[in-house]
Scaffold this motif. Structure first.
Motif, PDB file in Angstrom:
ATOM      1  N   GLN A 177       0.835  -1.205   0.000  1.00 53.60           N
ATOM      2  CA  GLN A 177       0.000   0.000   0.000  1.00 53.60           C
ATOM      3  C   GLN A 177       0.874   1.261   0.000  1.00 53.60           C
ATOM      4  OE1 GLN A 177      -2.854  -1.588   3.330  1.00 53.60           O
ATOM      5  NE2 GLN A 177      -3.861   0.158   2.358  1.00 53.60           N
ATOM      6  N   SER A 178       1.896   1.261   0.876  1.00 53.35           N
ATOM      7  CA  SER A 178       2.774   2.431   0.978  1.00 53.35           C
ATOM      8  C   SER A 178       3.559   2.656  -0.304  1.00 53.35           C
ATOM      9  CB  SER A 178       3.742   2.259   2.158  1.00 53.35           C
ATOM     10  OG  SER A 178       3.046   2.183   3.380  1.00 53.35           O
ATOM     11  N   GLU A 179       3.972   1.581  -0.940  1.00 53.57           N
ATOM     12  CA  GLU A 179       4.791   1.676  -2.140  1.00 53.57           C
ATOM     13  C   GLU A 179       3.982   2.109  -3.366  1.00 53.57           C
ATOM     14  OE1 GLU A 179       8.175   1.117  -2.884  1.00 53.57           O
ATOM     15  OE2 GLU A 179       8.347   1.382  -0.710  1.00 53.57           O
ATOM     16  N   THR A 180       2.728   1.721  -3.419  1.00 47.22           N
ATOM     17  CA  THR A 180       1.952   1.905  -4.655  1.00 47.22           C
ATOM     18  C   THR A 180       0.757   2.833  -4.528  1.00 47.22           C
ATOM     19  OG1 THR A 180       0.536   0.006  -4.148  1.00 47.22           O
ATOM     20  CG2 THR A 180       2.581  -0.437  -5.370  1.00 47.22           C
ATOM     21  N   GLY A 181       0.320   3.118  -3.297  1.00 51.28           N
ATOM     22  CA  GLY A 181      -0.866   3.950  -3.120  1.00 51.28           C
ATOM     23  C   GLY A 181      -2.170   3.191  -3.272  1.00 51.28           C
ATOM     24  N   LEU A 182      -2.104   1.859  -3.430  1.00 46.80           N
ATOM     25  CA  LEU A 182      -3.319   1.052  -3.539  1.00 46.80           C
ATOM     26  C   LEU A 182      -4.036   0.984  -2.196  1.00 46.80           C
ATOM     27  CD1 LEU A 182      -1.918  -1.981  -5.591  1.00 46.80           C
ATOM     28  CD2 LEU A 182      -3.318  -0.090  -6.465  1.00 46.80           C
ATOM     29  N   ASP A 183      -5.356   0.754  -2.221  1.00 45.72           N
ATOM     30  CA  ASP A 183      -6.058   0.508  -0.970  1.00 45.72           C
ATOM     31  C   ASP A 183      -5.797  -0.935  -0.537  1.00 45.72           C
ATOM     32  OD1 ASP A 183      -7.815  -1.210  -2.394  1.00 45.72           O
ATOM     33  OD2 ASP A 183      -9.289   0.372  -2.688  1.00 45.72           O
ATOM     34  N   GLU A 184      -6.289  -1.282   0.645  1.00 45.72           N
ATOM     35  CA  GLU A 184      -5.964  -2.590   1.212  1.00 45.72           C
ATOM     36  C   GLU A 184      -6.433  -3.744   0.326  1.00 45.72           C
ATOM     37  OE1 GLU A 184      -6.615  -5.215   5.320  1.00 45.72           O
ATOM     38  OE2 GLU A 184      -7.342  -3.148   5.198  1.00 45.72           O
ATOM     39  N   ALA A 185      -7.651  -3.634  -0.197  1.00 45.53           N
ATOM     40  CA  ALA A 185      -8.192  -4.715  -1.027  1.00 45.53           C
ATOM     41  C   ALA A 185      -7.383  -4.885  -2.303  1.00 45.53           C
ATOM     42  CB  ALA A 185      -9.654  -4.446  -1.356  1.00 45.53           C
ATOM     43  N   ALA A 186      -7.047  -3.771  -2.933  1.00 49.89           N
ATOM     44  CA  ALA A 186      -6.282  -3.836  -4.182  1.00 49.89           C
ATOM     45  C   ALA A 186      -4.866  -4.329  -3.932  1.00 49.89           C
ATOM     46  CB  ALA A 186      -6.260  -2.467  -4.854  1.00 49.89           C
ATOM     47  N   ALA A 187      -4.283  -3.898  -2.811  1.00 48.55           N
ATOM     48  CA  ALA A 187      -2.930  -4.352  -2.478  1.00 48.55           C
ATOM     49  C   ALA A 187      -2.912  -5.845  -2.197  1.00 48.55           C
ATOM     50  CB  ALA A 187      -2.396  -3.580  -1.277  1.00 48.55           C
ATOM     51  N   THR A 188      -3.959  -6.340  -1.523  1.00 45.16           N
ATOM     52  CA  THR A 188      -4.058  -7.780  -1.259  1.00 45.16           C
ATOM     53  C   THR A 188      -4.141  -8.560  -2.560  1.00 45.16           C
ATOM     54  OG1 THR A 188      -5.165  -7.364   0.857  1.00 45.16           O
ATOM     55  CG2 THR A 188      -5.415  -9.567  -0.103  1.00 45.16           C
ATOM     56  N   THR A 189      -4.943  -8.065  -3.481  1.00 45.42           N
ATOM     57  CA  THR A 189      -5.069  -8.715  -4.794  1.00 45.42           C
ATOM     58  C   THR A 189      -3.741  -8.688  -5.551  1.00 45.42           C
ATOM     59  OG1 THR A 189      -7.410  -8.127  -4.944  1.00 45.42           O
ATOM     60  CG2 THR A 189      -6.276  -8.649  -7.001  1.00 45.42           C
ATOM     61  N   ALA A 190      -3.045  -7.551  -5.488  1.00 41.77           N
ATOM     62  CA  ALA A 190      -1.765  -7.413  -6.188  1.00 41.77           C
ATOM     63  C   ALA A 190      -0.713  -8.352  -5.594  1.00 41.77           C
ATOM     64  CB  ALA A 190      -1.281  -5.973  -6.121  1.00 41.77           C
ATOM     65  N   LEU A 191      -0.739  -8.492  -4.258  1.00 38.77           N
ATOM     66  CA  LEU A 191       0.206  -9.386  -3.613  1.00 38.77           C
ATOM     67  C   LEU A 191      -0.047 -10.833  -4.031  1.00 38.77           C
ATOM     68  CD1 LEU A 191       2.557  -9.571  -1.570  1.00 38.77           C
ATOM     69  CD2 LEU A 191       0.826  -9.940   0.215  1.00 38.77           C
ATOM     70  N   GLU A 192      -1.299 -11.206  -4.091  1.00 39.44           N
ATOM     71  CA  GLU A 192      -1.653 -12.557  -4.543  1.00 39.44           C
ATOM     72  C   GLU A 192      -1.206 -12.778  -5.986  1.00 39.44           C
ATOM     73  OE1 GLU A 192      -5.836 -12.681  -3.902  1.00 39.44           O
ATOM     74  OE2 GLU A 192      -5.665 -13.021  -1.731  1.00 39.44           O
ATOM     75  N   ALA A 193      -1.390 -11.756  -6.827  1.00 34.85           N
ATOM     76  CA  ALA A 193      -0.977 -11.860  -8.229  1.00 34.85           C
ATOM     77  C   ALA A 193       0.532 -12.010  -8.349  1.00 34.85           C
ATOM     78  CB  ALA A 193      -1.445 -10.631  -9.008  1.00 34.85           C
ATOM     79  N   GLY A 194       1.247 -11.451  -7.362  1.00 34.74           N
ATOM     80  CA  GLY A 194       2.708 -11.552  -7.348  1.00 34.74           C
ATOM     81  C   GLY A 194       3.215 -12.785  -6.644  1.00 34.74           C
ATOM     82  N   GLY A 195       2.310 -13.720  -6.349  1.00 33.18           N
ATOM     83  CA  GLY A 195       2.718 -14.962  -5.704  1.00 33.18           C
ATOM     84  C   GLY A 195       3.142 -14.785  -4.267  1.00 33.18           C
ATOM     85  N   GLY A 196       2.649 -13.722  -3.608  1.00 36.72           N
ATOM     86  CA  GLY A 196       3.003 -13.472  -2.215  1.00 36.72           C
ATOM     87  C   GLY A 196       4.353 -12.814  -2.041  1.00 36.72           C
ATOM     88  N   ASP A 197       4.994 -12.430  -3.141  1.00 37.72           N
ATOM     89  CA  ASP A 197       6.310 -11.795  -3.102  1.00 37.72           C
ATOM     90  C   ASP A 197       6.146 -10.289  -3.261  1.00 37.72           C
ATOM     91  OD1 ASP A 197       9.429 -12.432  -3.461  1.00 37.72           O
ATOM     92  OD2 ASP A 197       8.868 -10.790  -4.800  1.00 37.72           O
TER      93      ASP A 197
END
Length: 301
Positions: free
Chosen positions: A242-262
């Motif tokens: 969230q801090s790095e990208t400005g995404l909200d929590e839901a979007a950041a969670t989705t992005a993290l999952e898309a990145g394989g948890g990395d």
């Protein structure tokens, strides 16, 4: 008594230790501990020289190998083991070598510290080269195993550092950069897991943390290369993203999952708009450094 290293001498302030109440014992230990950060601060110029040497070698593909016995060895193993989960670096990058093997992390193997040739042999078995950094950790500064290891490392051109609490000790003469926080006699005479161990831990924290920052594994003050492998780290990873990208929590969670948890992969994906596979490739080519990976993808575009 004066010929004893300062770490082995009796502390005049704790001579009646066995007669004190619990509260007074704790207060005395705390009072003694207050001097440790100041002793480390006096060594900042030497720590700076050490980190400069570490960073230079790591940038050229070298490794850090901590070497020690007993408490000192355990502290090296601890610092090494914490680098991969914190900074996402390979386990081989920072290693801990302890006399007696890893069993000595939980069971005392005191006799092993007296063999200087074993220190050199064990280090050679790790394939140490002139590209590497070897940090000898020895509170007393006279442990044969550790001195043998750093002497071997220095003889083949490796960059060598000592972390000891005794000025002028043998290990200070065997390395390129000695770091010597003088914390004085322990509350319990000779129990160097106390003030000396605390000083050593502080110094190792500073070396590895500052090196990883310089190498690009921290953005701002955030552990952007950490691995999210449990629920606590998962939540931390989402906050970092969230801090790095400005995404909200839901979007950041989705992005993290898309990145394989990395976290690093997710940051590169979000900032570059690329696929997970391409982000991973860019990070691999950039040595795991997010800014370099993003820059390479931008240049491709």
């Amino acid at each position: 008594m004066s010929d004893l290293p300062i770490t082995e001498q009796e502390n005049e302030r704790s001579r009646g230790l066995d007669t004190l109440s619990i509260a007074d014992t704790l207060a005395l230990i705390n009072d003694e501990d207050h001097g440790v950060p100041a002793a480390v601060r006096r060594e900042l110029p030497s720590i700076t020289r050490a980190v400069e040497g570490v960073v230079a070698r790591l940038r050229q593909g070298g490794r850090i190998i901590y070497v020690g016995t007993g408490t000192s060895g355990r502290l090296g193993v601890l610092d090494a083991s914490e680098c991969p989960p914190t900074y996402g670096v390979p386990a081989e990058l920072v290693q801990g070598l302890i006399a007696g093997g890893y069993e000595a992390c939980w069971r005392a193997v005191e006799a092993s510290e007296d063999d200087g040739e074993a220190g050199a042999r064990d280090l050679a078995a790790r394939g140490v080269t002139a590209a590497d950094v070897v940090v000898g950790i020895a509170a007393s500064g006279r442990t044969p195993y550790t001195i043998g290891a750093v002497a071997h490392a220095r003889s083949i051109g490796a960059f060598t550092v000592a972390v000891t609490c005794v000025p002028g000790s043998a290990i200070t003469q065997a390395v390129d950069v000695p770091i010597v926080p003088v914390v004085g006699p322990e509350v319990v005479a000779g129990s160097t897991r106390m003030k000396a161990g605390t000083a050593q831990k502080l110094v190792l924290n500073m070396i590895s943390t500052t090196a990883m920052i310089q190498l690009g594994y921290v953005r701002g003050n955030r552990m952007t290369n950490m691995r999210a492998r449990n629920s606590k780290l998962q939540a931390r990873a989402v906050r970092i993203l969230q801090s790095e990208t400005g995404l909200d929590e839901a979007a950041a969670t989705t992005a993290l999952e898309a990145g394989g948890g990395d976290v690093a992969t997710a940051v590169v994906m979000v900032k570059s708009g690329c696929t997970r596979e391409r982000a991973a490739e860019a990070l691999a080519s950039a040595g795991g450094v997010i800014d370099r990976a993003i820059a390479s993808l931008g240049q491709e575009g």
